[in-house]
Write a protein that holds these residues in place. Structure first.
Motif, mmCIF file in Angstrom:
data_model
loop_
_atom_site.group_PDB
_atom_site.id
_atom_site.type_symbol
_atom_site.label_atom_id
_atom_site.label_comp_id
_atom_site.label_asym_id
_atom_site.label_seq_id
_atom_site.Cartn_x
_atom_site.Cartn_y
_atom_site.Cartn_z
ATOM 1 N N THR A 1 41.697 39.899 -13.695
ATOM 2 C CA THR A 1 41.478 39.170 -12.448
ATOM 3 C C THR A 1 42.317 39.787 -11.340
ATOM 4 O OG1 THR A 1 41.169 37.107 -13.684
ATOM 5 C CG2 THR A 1 41.538 36.922 -11.307
ATOM 6 N N VAL A 2 41.646 40.241 -10.279
ATOM 7 C CA VAL A 2 42.316 40.797 -9.105
ATOM 8 C C VAL A 2 41.997 39.893 -7.919
ATOM 9 C CG1 VAL A 2 42.507 42.751 -7.529
ATOM 10 C CG2 VAL A 2 42.159 43.155 -9.982
ATOM 11 N N VAL A 3 43.044 39.270 -7.365
ATOM 12 C CA VAL A 3 42.912 38.432 -6.179
ATOM 13 C C VAL A 3 43.538 39.177 -5.011
ATOM 14 C CG1 VAL A 3 43.453 36.202 -5.120
ATOM 15 C CG2 VAL A 3 43.090 36.358 -7.608
ATOM 16 N N VAL A 4 42.857 39.210 -3.873
ATOM 17 C CA VAL A 4 43.395 39.878 -2.680
ATOM 18 C C VAL A 4 43.313 38.917 -1.503
ATOM 19 C CG1 VAL A 4 43.183 41.802 -1.081
ATOM 20 C CG2 VAL A 4 42.691 42.160 -3.510
ATOM 21 N N ALA B 1 44.186 50.987 -12.854
ATOM 22 C CA ALA B 1 44.885 49.735 -13.171
ATOM 23 C C ALA B 1 44.100 48.537 -12.668
ATOM 24 C CB ALA B 1 46.285 49.758 -12.555
ATOM 25 N N LEU B 2 43.594 48.613 -11.449
ATOM 26 C CA LEU B 2 42.851 47.490 -10.888
ATOM 27 C C LEU B 2 41.520 47.287 -11.602
ATOM 28 C CD1 LEU B 2 43.669 48.032 -7.105
ATOM 29 C CD2 LEU B 2 44.560 46.251 -8.623
ATOM 30 N N ARG B 3 40.909 48.372 -12.057
ATOM 31 C CA ARG B 3 39.676 48.224 -12.851
ATOM 32 C C ARG B 3 39.962 47.542 -14.187
ATOM 33 N NH1 ARG B 3 38.990 53.800 -11.496
ATOM 34 N NH2 ARG B 3 37.630 54.076 -9.684
ATOM 35 N N LYS B 4 41.122 47.849 -14.757
ATOM 36 C CA LYS B 4 41.487 47.324 -16.077
ATOM 37 C C LYS B 4 41.868 45.850 -16.010
ATOM 38 C CE LYS B 4 43.014 48.040 -20.437
ATOM 39 N NZ LYS B 4 42.226 48.578 -21.549
ATOM 40 N N GLY C 1 48.305 40.904 1.647
ATOM 41 C CA GLY C 1 48.650 41.567 2.891
ATOM 42 C C GLY C 1 49.044 43.019 2.769
ATOM 43 N N THR C 2 48.536 43.709 1.758
ATOM 44 C CA THR C 2 48.881 45.120 1.605
ATOM 45 C C THR C 2 47.735 45.843 0.914
ATOM 46 O OG1 THR C 2 50.568 46.654 0.809
ATOM 47 C CG2 THR C 2 50.100 44.751 -0.587
ATOM 48 N N ASN C 3 47.791 47.160 0.938
ATOM 49 C CA ASN C 3 46.674 48.009 0.532
ATOM 50 C C ASN C 3 47.179 49.075 -0.452
ATOM 51 O OD1 ASN C 3 44.154 49.250 0.514
ATOM 52 N ND2 ASN C 3 44.173 49.825 2.666
ATOM 53 N N PRO C 4 47.581 48.663 -1.671
ATOM 54 C CA PRO C 4 48.263 49.596 -2.577
ATOM 55 C C PRO C 4 47.428 50.773 -3.037
ATOM 56 C CG PRO C 4 47.697 47.545 -3.709
ATOM 57 C CD PRO C 4 47.440 47.314 -2.257
ATOM 58 N N VAL C 5 46.118 50.680 -3.002
ATOM 59 C CA VAL C 5 45.301 51.819 -3.393
ATOM 60 C C VAL C 5 45.562 52.999 -2.468
ATOM 61 C CG1 VAL C 5 42.916 52.666 -3.598
ATOM 62 C CG2 VAL C 5 43.512 50.405 -4.481
ATOM 63 N N THR D 1 36.996 44.582 4.460
ATOM 64 C CA THR D 1 36.898 45.753 3.591
ATOM 65 C C THR D 1 38.114 46.650 3.787
ATOM 66 O OG1 THR D 1 35.650 47.002 5.269
ATOM 67 C CG2 THR D 1 34.364 45.789 3.632
ATOM 68 N N ASN D 2 38.607 47.172 2.700
ATOM 69 C CA ASN D 2 39.556 48.286 2.701
ATOM 70 C C ASN D 2 39.546 48.883 1.301
ATOM 71 O OD1 ASN D 2 41.377 46.841 1.048
ATOM 72 N ND2 ASN D 2 42.589 46.130 2.780
ATOM 73 N N ASP D 3 40.367 49.879 1.067
ATOM 74 C CA ASP D 3 40.320 50.584 -0.210
ATOM 75 C C ASP D 3 40.655 49.674 -1.380
ATOM 76 O OD1 ASP D 3 40.543 52.471 1.959
ATOM 77 O OD2 ASP D 3 40.942 54.022 0.495
ATOM 78 N N THR D 4 41.543 48.678 -1.176
ATOM 79 C CA THR D 4 41.953 47.783 -2.251
ATOM 80 C C THR D 4 40.962 46.653 -2.458
ATOM 81 O OG1 THR D 4 44.279 48.317 -1.875
ATOM 82 C CG2 THR D 4 43.819 46.271 -3.039
ATOM 83 N N LEU D 5 40.411 46.117 -1.379
ATOM 84 C CA LEU D 5 39.448 45.013 -1.497
ATOM 85 C C LEU D 5 38.216 45.405 -2.308
ATOM 86 C CD1 LEU D 5 39.811 43.444 2.024
ATOM 87 C CD2 LEU D 5 39.782 42.124 -0.099
ATOM 88 N N ALA D 6 37.970 46.692 -2.412
ATOM 89 C CA ALA D 6 36.839 47.139 -3.229
ATOM 90 C C ALA D 6 37.005 46.739 -4.693
ATOM 91 C CB ALA D 6 36.693 48.658 -3.114
ATOM 92 N N PHE D 7 38.246 46.420 -5.118
ATOM 93 C CA PHE D 7 38.512 46.060 -6.510
ATOM 94 C C PHE D 7 38.722 44.551 -6.691
ATOM 95 C CE2 PHE D 7 39.761 50.431 -5.895
ATOM 96 C CZ PHE D 7 39.278 51.067 -7.031
ATOM 97 N N ALA D 8 38.565 43.770 -5.621
ATOM 98 C CA ALA D 8 38.890 42.342 -5.672
ATOM 99 C C ALA D 8 37.790 41.542 -6.370
ATOM 100 C CB ALA D 8 39.121 41.811 -4.272
#
Length: 917
Positions: A432-435, A426-429, A410-414, A441-448
């Motif tokens: 496993t990234v769960v959102v 950090a998210l690329r590294k 429920g948040t968009n830290p990017v 779509t949002n800036d953070t979901l691009a890394f999910a």
């Protein structure tokens, strides 16, 4: 054979009550629903008249809640690597990843990053799962970014995170100090309460402490435009002034607080002259503030992000609290240090221990007795024993490869975290990234790697706690769309697959709340004010019908529950029952200006948008007053750099390695020279160069871990292009516009389509060719070109589907080809007459769209219309409301209306009328 016509199902009206999902005011909302058979639709929203937080009033965002509640852009199915999967597949994979991570790297390689948008029940389950069963305290929240310094200061001073004020205090006080808060925009409903209180009580004084002259200053008796980061010196100076003038009863204070002598000793260097010089204020204004505060029968200091978002945020808050303790301005009606939260359930997250340095129910991780109590209550197999990583440290550890699994809810830290490039790395590294989110779509979901569809407002069901400790219900009215689930359900599914079936076997959020309430009461012998014992054992019906209540709670002789004012007895939840004054010393912000980066960048909220715009960005009404982010600059600074109003400026900082941020310019004498201001909401989703967070370093408060998001050191310069323009297209055709074909773009949602403000490094002819390259062959193209500009539009089946206008002169020069997007929007999807076609090509705009910027979003009243009304005799808000209706609905525009009245009367050389009547 007899034929009968089926009787159509009747539609009936039903009213449901809930709580607004935006800021921490916690406004009650009444929702009129249409019920046809088993189907429910939301028809109309109004404020709840009997709700104590808002008494029926809503701001412009709350008023337009239903405009944002459609399914456009919603995430409706779980996905893995972008592919739709079944829920079992997704939750099994998450459980496997958590188990594998713990087995290989330990529990501290797992992290949750959650949100003040979660309900209390969601928050509680996340905290229980992470701290009690996974066995790590690596759960933090975006509330770390807004109020963790206030929490730490309250705990240092009072022994517990207790906000000692109510909203009624800001209406009954003799002196209200608003510091670090543009209340008029960030908390409009509270601002209107203050304005009405001031009108009822003309002797009430309001002081605004802010580097900028904001809309909030329209009700100020005194504005102190202090230098950013100098708050501790100001409040230390207030303490010294009162002590020097023998206005502090030290013996009396000693009966309920300790440490006053040390706090006064730390304040000794800060006489009037030192404060005025350090804070860059007029010495007589400082003297006036000190006199008012030290002599006020009652005083409230209302503070928010401008205090908290600092590398010295905790000390700033404690400097404020010191003054309230020293002047006996606490525990009484109309008094107290009042921290205002920014999110609907930031307070609820604090209650359940949603921060990495908390346990649960206001208990502490470092306290062995607390750990034992919680472990036994939860029957937890592996309760955490040490604090976890706070937000900035969490993402830093992720970038270093120490955290292998992160679940973001429920948040968009990017967008919201400082040093965006570091967060992205950090998210690329992370393995496993769960959102979990409501949007696709949002800036953070691009890394999910795994995306989970959560329920949103009007679907979620549970509790929230507002800034004055008032618990209210958000109620589920609509069924979850698609395959969306409540956050607590998703986490329980994963917990069950981790083997924790008995501890996470809930079927209703009321069961979760009851467990939390029991935990607040467990072995709580007046040790903690957060004690919800009177709410234990509520039936599901009682929970569903719950009316707003403030804690601390007391049960009356008749069985009714009442709120108790915190600290009215001047006994505090510390070992000796006394509050603590904290000796604090001013320190400079971490992000210091220098020759290369000489400007101070400040940031904050805009009136009509919320966080990263995943909800408010969906409605054109909330874009109209401020279509995209701007950078506010003092005219003298702009002149020295050759920057003009509405031209573009570029900003860079030492931590940003990528291309600079670029924003249109807004000139304002109300900002300090050397300072800049950019609103926080717009991001890469809304603009090619709108990544504001990349300019901020990861500087934090050493105690709270809260980032310094009000003070970055940046460079500033003009940015010119060879071609400027705008593109408007129907919503369904928007993907046809290739954003990569322009050098700069900023997107705005329109009623009937989408608009991009664009700029190109290429010359006019090359830019035109690139922009129209993707136009479908079946569209009919109309165009007009001259040496310096071109206008062209397209029709599809005789209806306007796209409009393009470009030129080689800057927007600040208001070239003839620049037309209002609202005018074009009114023609999209319409069949065009010959006159319409000619008007579009030659920029002949309908007069109703030439009345300047939108001021009143509710009734779409524009600036020039208001100015004309003032010139013809409407010299008050009441008069404007009667004639134009502006300001008569949500009231969010009243501060701007007051400014227009004053500016217009000043030009007419008439007496000003600066009151929000």
């Amino acid at each position: 054979m007899n034929m009968t016509t089926p009787t159509p199902e009747l539609t009936r009206q039903q009213m449901r009550q809930s709580t607004c999902p935006y800021c921490g005011v916690g406004c009650g909302v009444d929702i009129s629903c249409n019920v046809t058979g088993g189907a429910v639709s939301l028809d109309k929203i109004t404020g709840t008249p009997e709700h104590p937080a808002n008494h029926g009033r809503l701001c412009v965002k709350g008023t337009n809640l239903l405009e944002t509640n459609d399914l456009k852009g919603r995430l409706l199915h779980p996905t893995v690597a972008g592919e739709k999967v079944a829920w079992d597949t997704a939750t099994n994979l998450i459980a496997d990843k958590i188990s594998q991570t713990i087995a290989q790297f330990g529990a501290d390689a797992v992290a949750f990053y959650v949100s003040g948008q979660l309900l209390t029940e969601d928050y509680y389950i996340a905290n229980k799962l992470m701290k009690g069963f996974i066995g790590s305290a690596n759960i933090d929240t975006n509330s770390r970014l807004c109020m963790s310094s206030a929490v730490a200061a309250y705990k240092r001073a009072f022994g517990e995170d207790v906000v000692p004020c109510n909203y009624t205090d800001i209406e009954t006080t003799d002196l209200l100090v608003l510091t670090g808060s543009n209340t008029a925009w960030a908390h409009p409903v509270l601002f209107q309460r203050i304005a009405r209180a001031k009108q009822r009580n003309p002797t009430m004084k309001v002081v605004v402490i802010d580097p900028r002259k904001t809309e909030t200053c329209t009700i100020a008796d005194l504005h102190l435009p202090l230098k950013g980061g100098s708050d501790v010196a100001l409040f230390n100076g207030l303490l010294r002034y009162a002590h020097s003038n023998k206005q502090i009863n030290s013996a009396r204070v000693a009966t309920y607080a300790q440490g006053l002598d040390a706090a006064i000793a730390a304040a000794k260097p800060w006489d009037l002259s030192a404060v005025a010089q350090y804070c860059d204020l007029d010495i007589e204004d400082v003297r006036t503030f000190f006199t008012w505060f030290s002599q006020a029968p009652s005083a409230v200091t209302f503070y928010s992000m401008g205090v908290n978002q600092s590398s010295q945020g905790v000390d700033k808050a404690n400097a404020i609290i010191n003054c309230h303790l020293a002047f006996e301005q606490i525990g009484r009606v109309g008094t107290g240090p009042f921290s205002i939260t920014g999110q609907p359930n930031a307070m609820g997250g604090r209650e359940v221990g949603g921060l990495a340095n908390m346990l649960v129910a206001h208990m502490d991780i470092e306290n062995e007795a607390h750990r034992t109590r919680v472990k036994e209550f939860w029957q937890a197999p592996s309760l955490c024993e040490t604090q976890g990583l706070k937000a900035v440290d969490m993402f830093d550890a992720m970038a270093l490869g120490k955290i292998k699994f992160v679940w973001i809810m429920g948040t968009n830290p990017v967008v919201s975290m400082p040093h965006r490039e570091r967060v992205e790395a950090a998210l690329r590294k992370c393995d496993t990234v769960v959102v979990s989110d409501i949007v696709a779509t949002n800036d953070t979901l691009a890394f999910a790697d795994i995306a989970l569809p959560a329920t949103g407002w009007s679907e979620k069901d549970g509790m929230v706690t507002n800034s004055e400790r008032r618990m209210s219900r958000q109620r589920g009215i609509l069924p979850p769309p698609g395959e969306a689930k409540h956050d607590w359900q998703i986490m329980c599914d994963v917990a069950n697959k981790l083997g924790y079936l008995d501890a996470f076997s809930y079927s209703h959020p009321g069961q979760i709340f009851d467990e939390f309430a029991r935990l607040t009461a467990c072995e709580n012998k007046n040790e903690r004010l957060l004690n919800l014992a009177p709410l234990v054992g509520m039936s599901q019906t009682q929970y569903d019908n719950f009316s707003p209540l403030q804690w601390p709670l007391k049960e009356g002789d008749d069985g009714t529950l009442h709120s108790v004012r915190p600290f009215s007895s001047l006994i505090f939840p510390t070992p000796n029952g006394k509050a603590r004054c904290i000796a604090v010393t001013p320190a400079q912000p971490t992000q210091r200006t220098c020759k290369q980066y000489p400007y101070v960048l400040n940031s904050g909220r805009a009136r009509d948008q919320w966080h990263t715009m995943t909800r408010t960005g969906k409605t054109a009404k909330l874009h109209a007053a401020m279509p995209h982010a701007t950078v506010t600059i003092h005219p003298d600074d702009a002149k020295a750099l050759g920057i003009k109003q509405h031209s573009y400026a570029q900003l860079s900082s030492a931590v940003s390695k990528e291309e600079p941020c670029i924003f249109p310019v807004k000139l304002d004498k109300g900002i300090r020279k050397g300072d800049l201001f950019v609103p926080i909401h717009w991001s890469a989703t809304w603009g090619s160069h709108s990544k504001l967070a990349k300019l901020y370093a990861s500087a934090t408060d050493a105690i709270s871990g809260q980032p310094e998001l009000k003070h970055a050191a940046v460079s500033l310069g003009p940015k010119t292009f060879n071609t400027y323009g705008m593109v408007c297209m129907r919503e369904e055709d928007a993907p046809l516009f290739n954003q990569d074909c322009v050098s700069y773009w900023a997107k705005t949602q329109l009623e009937n389509g989408v608009k991009w403000a664009i700029a190109c490094e290429e010359l006019l002819a090359e830019s035109i060719s690139a922009i129209v390259a993707n136009i479908p062959k079946h569209w009919v193209l109309y165009q007009r070109k001259d040496t310096h500009s071109a206008q062209f539009f397209c029709t599809d089946k005789d209806q306007l589907c796209a409009y393009f206008s470009v030129g080689d002169s800057c927007m600040s020069e208001t070239p003839h080809w620049q037309v209002p997007d609202a005018w074009v929007d009114s023609l999209l999807n319409q069949s065009l007459s010959a006159e319409d076609q000619s008007n579009l090509l030659y920029g002949k705009v309908d007069e109703s769209f030439t009345q300047g910027p939108l001021v009143c979003s509710c009734f779409e009243v524009r600036e020039k219309t208001i100015q004309a009304a003032v010139q013809t005799g409407c010299h008050s808000l009441d008069a404007l409301g009667t004639k134009l209706k502006c300001g008569t609905n949500c009231g969010s525009c009243k501060p701007r209306l007051t400014e227009i009245i004053d500016d217009t009367l000043s030009e007419l050389a008439l007496p000003l009328a600066t009151s929000l009547d």
